[in-house]
Motif scaffolding. Structure first.
Motif, PDB file in Angstrom:
ATOM      1  N   GLN A 156     -24.601   9.286  23.141  1.00  0.00           N
ATOM      2  CA  GLN A 156     -23.458   9.261  22.741  1.00  0.00           C
ATOM      3  C   GLN A 156     -22.392   9.531  21.686  1.00  0.00           C
ATOM      4  OE1 GLN A 156     -21.612   5.535  25.040  1.00  0.00           O
ATOM      5  NE2 GLN A 156     -20.320   4.791  23.314  1.00  0.00           N
ATOM      6  N   TRP A 194     -23.245  11.061  26.572  1.00  0.00           N
ATOM      7  CA  TRP A 194     -22.276  10.577  26.391  1.00  0.00           C
ATOM      8  C   TRP A 194     -21.130  10.732  26.306  1.00  0.00           C
ATOM      9  CZ3 TRP A 194     -21.069   7.550  31.166  1.00  0.00           C
ATOM     10  CH2 TRP A 194     -21.872   7.288  32.235  1.00  0.00           C
ATOM     11  N   ARG A 244     -15.281   6.154  29.059  1.00  0.00           N
ATOM     12  CA  ARG A 244     -17.020   6.307  28.466  1.00  0.00           C
ATOM     13  C   ARG A 244     -16.556   7.815  29.651  1.00  0.00           C
ATOM     14  NH1 ARG A 244     -21.309   3.294  30.309  1.00  0.00           N
ATOM     15  NH2 ARG A 244     -22.452   4.694  28.036  1.00  0.00           N
ATOM     16  N   LEU A 247     -19.105  10.686  30.862  1.00  0.00           N
ATOM     17  CA  LEU A 247     -20.815  11.101  31.030  1.00  0.00           C
ATOM     18  C   LEU A 247     -20.526  12.630  31.655  1.00  0.00           C
ATOM     19  CD1 LEU A 247     -23.722  11.029  31.158  1.00  0.00           C
ATOM     20  CD2 LEU A 247     -23.162  10.455  33.875  1.00  0.00           C
TER      21      LEU A 247
END
Lengths: 240, 240
Positions: free
Chosen positions: A5, A41, A49, A51
């Protein structure tokens, strides 16, 4: 690669291809060794957030395609105030509080808190911010806690507002479970003393400011265990 | 000195003066530097704690006078089974589980657990026992968890008995809070997978053995955080 992420200042709007350059590109391409088709992410640390899928890598940028946008909706905004502890304990607590979804952290100077000179405190704040970013990446959360400057308990009390105000009080006969069954508040402040606990005067000040003293039970817990325990109880009942 | 707690095999009955010799005397006299008038907690690690006062010190023994005998009555006997994790994580978990009042720990070999050769596992068990003793002293608890030999999940399941059987399951739609409001069980087993989680087959085996899968909520927690969180929820609602 699914476990990566990254932080971005602003997530792109819309659903068309976009690119990351600079540090984020470097980390994606060189450190995480992203390849076309990998999923990544991104978060802005402010609830969102995204993706994304890696489309292609150029020398100076990584092209990504949005797959899905999530918003992390923690139902209770949780503020943690914590008496300054030994540095290693404080580091651990900042990471755990981030994992558990805290929105803000106030390092508190209290009667028995760990003493650090002002210049050290500034360096510590940067360190805690790095720890929080790392913990958020790992926990795939989307809320990066704001870490405030260390201040005395008395000086910040007038400015702290929340629907539910709690302080951890080992000697209280009221337990966390007594209030968790009630309807969840929109916001809650939890204040936890340093390793030596609150002074008698601080307890009085907190009670006068309408903070409710709650106990975790019959055991004497280490500070970092107490923080995780109290945050778990609140988050588990009110946040999801 | 008030923070010291020592282990003894058997607490004295009655209220008359008694002495400690051997290692316990050495620790009291030389390491903790006990002086007449100091108060010392003793525990047998099997629910009993005794507050004592140091009367006098001789070259080979410390004389103590009983002040008070407590029994720690945790209402739910809690058994923790844990997929073997990386050594540092496992050490931390054993300490935290002791702090939080667990009665037994089963290190589990599972599909994704950390691999250790048999001789290393024996050394680890001794290490975990030392960590548990230190954690119990620090938390002033009176229940030293029994640490069992590492065994495969499948091999121990038939022997584990408790009124409430739970396994931590991130993908479950049932939460801990859903069962905590129910009447407390006399005994509970909590099984937590290693860092990589349970395999699909293990989930099936657990479900077939009447274990209920429960989730801690929306965040991905580190293994040690998840253990503290799950134990906190159970202890806080059922133990006190």
């Amino acid at each position: 690669m699914t476990s990566n992420q990254f932080f971005v200042d602003r997530l792109p709007a819309g659903e068309t291809k976009f690119f990351l350059d600079g540090d984020e590109h470097f980390h994606l391409a060189r450190v995480a060794r992203a390849k076309p088709g990998d999923r990544i992410w991104l978060t802005d640390g402010r609830k969102k957030r995204m993706l994304t899928e890696v489309v292609s890598l150029e020398a100076d940028k990584t092209w990504l395609l949005p797959v899905r946008l999530d918003e992390e909706d923690l139902k209770t905004e949780l503020i943690l105030g914590l008496g300054l502890t030994r540095p290693a304990t404080m580091d651990m607590i900042v990471g755990k509080a981030t994992e558990l979804g805290v929105a803000q952290i106030f390092p508190l100077m209290t009667a028995r808190s760990f003493r650090l000179p002002a210049d050290k405190l500034i360096a510590r704040k940067s360190r805690w911010e790095r720890i929080a970013r790392a913990a958020l990446k790992q926990s795939k959360g989307a809320i990066l806690p704001v870490i405030n400057e260390a201040a005395s308990l008395e000086s910040i009390l007038p400015d702290l507002e929340a629907q539910q105000k709690i302080f951890l009080d080992e000697s209280s006969q009221a337990y966390f479970r007594d209030i968790l069954r009630e309807a969840r508040p929109v916001s809650a402040i939890l204040l936890i003393g340093p390793e030596g606990g609150w002074s008698r005067k601080e307890r009085e000040v907190l009670t006068a400011a309408n903070y409710q003293g709650l106990s975790l039970g019959g055991r004497i817990l280490r500070t970092e265990t107490a923080v995780v325990s109290a945050l778990t109880l609140i988050s588990h009942f009110w946040n999801w």
